[in-house]
Design a protein around this motif. Structure first.
Motif, short mmCIF file in Angstrom:
data_model
loop_
_atom_site.label_atom_id
_atom_site.label_comp_id
_atom_site.label_asym_id
_atom_site.label_seq_id
_atom_site.Cartn_x
_atom_site.Cartn_y
_atom_site.Cartn_z
N LEU A 76 0.84 -1.21 0.00
CA LEU A 76 0.00 0.00 0.00
C LEU A 76 0.87 1.25 0.00
CD1 LEU A 76 -3.02 -0.63 2.41
CD2 LEU A 76 -3.03 -0.45 -0.08
N ASN A 94 -18.24 4.02 -12.45
CA ASN A 94 -19.33 4.57 -11.64
C ASN A 94 -19.02 5.96 -11.11
OD1 ASN A 94 -17.34 3.33 -10.01
ND2 ASN A 94 -18.72 3.37 -8.26
N THR A 107 -10.35 8.45 -0.64
CA THR A 107 -10.44 7.10 -0.06
C THR A 107 -9.09 6.54 0.40
OG1 THR A 107 -12.49 6.68 -1.23
CG2 THR A 107 -11.33 4.76 -0.41
N PRO A 108 -8.11 6.37 -0.49
CA PRO A 108 -6.86 5.78 0.04
C PRO A 108 -5.99 6.78 0.79
CG PRO A 108 -6.93 5.73 -2.39
CD PRO A 108 -8.04 6.58 -1.94
N PHE B 141 -5.89 1.80 -3.06
CA PHE B 141 -7.09 1.37 -2.34
C PHE B 141 -6.80 0.00 -1.71
CE2 PHE B 141 -10.84 3.84 -4.14
CZ PHE B 141 -10.08 4.71 -4.90
N THR B 142 -7.30 -0.21 -0.50
CA THR B 142 -7.29 -1.56 0.04
C THR B 142 -8.41 -2.33 -0.66
OG1 THR B 142 -8.89 -1.05 1.75
CG2 THR B 142 -6.56 -0.73 2.31
N GLN B 145 -11.71 -1.06 0.52
CA GLN B 145 -12.03 0.25 -0.07
C GLN B 145 -12.47 0.11 -1.52
OE1 GLN B 145 -8.31 2.25 0.67
NE2 GLN B 145 -9.04 3.25 2.53
N ARG B 148 -16.00 -1.20 -1.47
CA ARG B 148 -17.01 -0.27 -0.99
C ARG B 148 -17.26 0.86 -1.98
NH1 ARG B 148 -14.64 0.87 3.64
NH2 ARG B 148 -14.26 3.04 3.09
N ARG B 149 -16.21 1.38 -2.56
CA ARG B 149 -16.35 2.59 -3.37
C ARG B 149 -16.55 2.33 -4.86
NH1 ARG B 149 -17.99 6.56 -0.93
NH2 ARG B 149 -17.09 7.87 -2.54
N ILE B 150 -16.02 1.20 -5.34
CA ILE B 150 -16.02 0.97 -6.79
C ILE B 150 -16.84 -0.27 -7.18
CG2 ILE B 150 -14.54 0.69 -8.85
CD1 ILE B 150 -14.07 3.34 -7.27
N PRO B 153 -20.92 -0.57 -5.75
CA PRO B 153 -21.85 0.28 -6.50
C PRO B 153 -22.08 -0.20 -7.93
CG PRO B 153 -20.26 1.63 -5.32
CD PRO B 153 -19.81 0.21 -5.16
N GLN B 154 -21.01 -0.67 -8.57
CA GLN B 154 -21.19 -1.16 -9.95
C GLN B 154 -21.97 -2.46 -9.98
OE1 GLN B 154 -17.71 -1.15 -12.45
NE2 GLN B 154 -16.88 0.66 -11.44
#
Ligand SMILES: Nc1ncnc2c1ncn2[C@@H]1O[C@H](COP(=O)(O)OP(=O)(O)OP(=O)(O)O)[C@@H](O)[C@H]1O
Ligand SMILES: [Mg+2]
Lengths: 250, 231
Positions: A76, A94, A107-108, B141-142, B145, B148-150, B153-154
């Motif tokens: 990370l 999206n 977010t990150p 992103f983890t 994450q 949850r975010r990508i 929703p899709q």
């Protein structure tokens, strides 16, 4: 400063990278050229652990990581210090153009929402598509999508940006303007490691060119040397295939 | 054949009294199934042992047997089991006989629609291109994450049309829960019909009621689809 040392990678027993070394100094642009299948994409993907190399070390800034020992946090950390521009853009479908950029900050990286929006808007302005901020990727042309991809990469202020053939999915008339944009970023001091087939671009913008063949860096040096006076026969054979048709004036 | 409009109205009033129960069953089944079926889909997509084979077994079992049979089976089995368990815990197990059969109906509906909805989600998750994950991972992103975010929703918007069908399926399936004594729309209509020996009017009424609820569900999903815009 970015470094990869002794990177080796096999897929199902098939050696794709054979001990590759790369160094990119701060503010430098290094271009990787080479035939299809020579391992260019795999090398970039190993740099940010989208692909886990079997052996070797990766360094970003002061952080050295032995790929064999790298844990989740190391990965990370490396990813949050770098950025990637994909051949096929890989935008979040999206999210709007603005959302694609600001999401990578909020977010990150936990940047507050308002600040993230401001930085994202700045980045979109810099790549020339501030007016498309509220459009979804599906509503954008390939060239515009790649601009968002680049905006996303600069917005996170990375130590280095990896770019994998950022123009090869684009219509010919759009390639020139994206290359011009990348040239501007380079002139403004961005550190980049870019896989490209645009010889003229590499000539004008890169500080160093690496020629890869069969998982090895066969030859490297300043672009004028590599392109004008290639030492290795394999480099010469590869360069002969590039006629002026493949070059875009920028 | 004579159709009495007057009686149709009386029967309608009676049948409508079952609407809250029918709506409750739809909303509760769907609402509970959403997170559970999504988790089941993830377990299957990532082949998490032993969840993956267990879920597969469960899906093929439930799919291969009628819901009516589940209703009868659990109506006889569950209260007995729960009663025993409650006594085992030192509670008064006889309370189980006061249990509203609507809970049992909810359980059986859930049992059935988890299988459909988890397949809806599985298809949606599998349809998401790898590059959506990689775009997120490349920017630090983890996995959580990214989901949850990508990804979620899709997956949600891709799964919406199929979920809409599942919701309508739930609506239709609620019409058989009267067999275990749930006072839903159908049960109310049957009762009023039986007491006056006029069946046609009552059954026309329930068709109308189901049609209207079905229309409402379709509209809600249409609105949701236009809200979550993508592609
Ligand atoms: N995930 C994978 N699984 C198995 N083999 C792979 C995988 N990714 C790449 N390879 C193989 O590794 C080799 C190098 O691929 P890579 O994509 O790095 O080449 P490249 O130099 O980027 O080529 P191109 O110019 O066509 O993009 C190829 O033989 C490819 O088939
Ligand atoms: Mg490639």
């Amino acid at each position: 400063m970015f470094e990869m040392r002794g990177i080796k990678k096999s897929f199902n027993g098939n050696r794709v990278l054979n001990g590759v070394d790369v160094t990119v100094d701060k503010g430098e642009v290094v271009a990787i050229i080479g035939a299809s299948g020579s391992g260019k994409t795999t090398l970039l993907r190993c740099a940010n652990f989208l692909e886990r190399a079997d052996e070797g070390n990766v360094r970003v800034g002061d952080k050295w990581v032995d790929v064999k020992k790298a844990n989740k946090k190391d990965i990370l950390d490396i990813r949050r210090m770098t950025a990637f521009v994909f051949q096929n853009y890989s935008l979040f479908s999206n999210k709007t153009a603005l959302g694609n950029v600001s999401e990578c900050l909020t977010t990150p990286r936990k940047v507050p929402r308002d600040e993230a929006r401001r930085i994202a808007m700045e980045a979109l302005t810099r790549v020339g598509i501030a007016d498309k901020a509220d459009d979804y990727p599906s509503e954008l042309s390939g060239g515009q999508q790649q601009r968002v991809g680049i905006a996303r990469a600069i917005a996170v202020s990375p130590d280095i940006i990896f770019l994998d053939e950022p123009t090869s999915a684009l219509d010919p008339e759009l390639i020139g303007e994206i290359l011009l944009l990348l040239k501007d970023l380079a002139l403004a001091g961005a550190t980049m490691l870019i896989v490209t087939h645009e010889i003229r671009f590499a000539m004008e913008v890169a500080n160093q060119v690496l020629f890869m063949d069969e998982g090895l860096v066969v030859e490297s040096g300043p672009p004028r040397e590599i392109f004008r006076f290639p030492k290795e026969e394999r480099t010469r054979a590869f360069l002969r295939r590039f006629t002026s048709d493949f070059d875009y004036q920028i | 054949m004579n159709f009495s409009l007057g009686f149709a109205l009386t029967a309608m009033v009676e049948s409508l009294k079952g609407v809250p129960v029918t709506l409750f069953l739809i909303v509760a089944t769907f609402g509970l199934a959403l997170p559970i079926s999504f988790s089941m889909a993830l377990a299957r997509v990532y082949k998490i042992f032993p969840l993956d084979p267990l879920i597969r077994l469960y899906v093929s079992f439930v799919r291969g047997t009628p819901m009516l049979a589940h209703l009868f089976f659990f109506y006889n089995l569950l209260p007995m089991v729960i009663r025993k368990a409650m006594f085992g815990l030192g509670l008064n197990g006889n309370l189980v006989y006061d249990l509203n059969p609507v809970w049992l109906a909810l359980f059986v509906l859930l049992l059935n629609y988890l299988t459909f909805m988890s397949e809806n989600f599985r298809a949606a998750i599998l349809s998401i291109q790898k590059d959506q994950f990689e775009g997120a991972y490349a920017f630090g992103f983890t996995k959580a994450q990214a989901y949850r975010r990508i990804i979620i929703p899709q997956a949600m918007s891709t799964a919406l049309p199929a979920l809409s069908n599942s919701a309508i399926g739930i609506l239709k399936s609620t019409s058989v829960v009267f067999v275990i004594g749930v006072r839903d729309v159908t049960a109310n209509a049957k009762q009023v019909a039986a007491t006056s020996y006029r069946y046609l009017e009552a059954y026309v009424d329930i068709l109308i009621i189901y049609l209207v609820i079905c229309f409402l569900i379709t509209r809600i999903f249409q609105l949701a689809e236009s809200r979550i815009r993508r592609r």
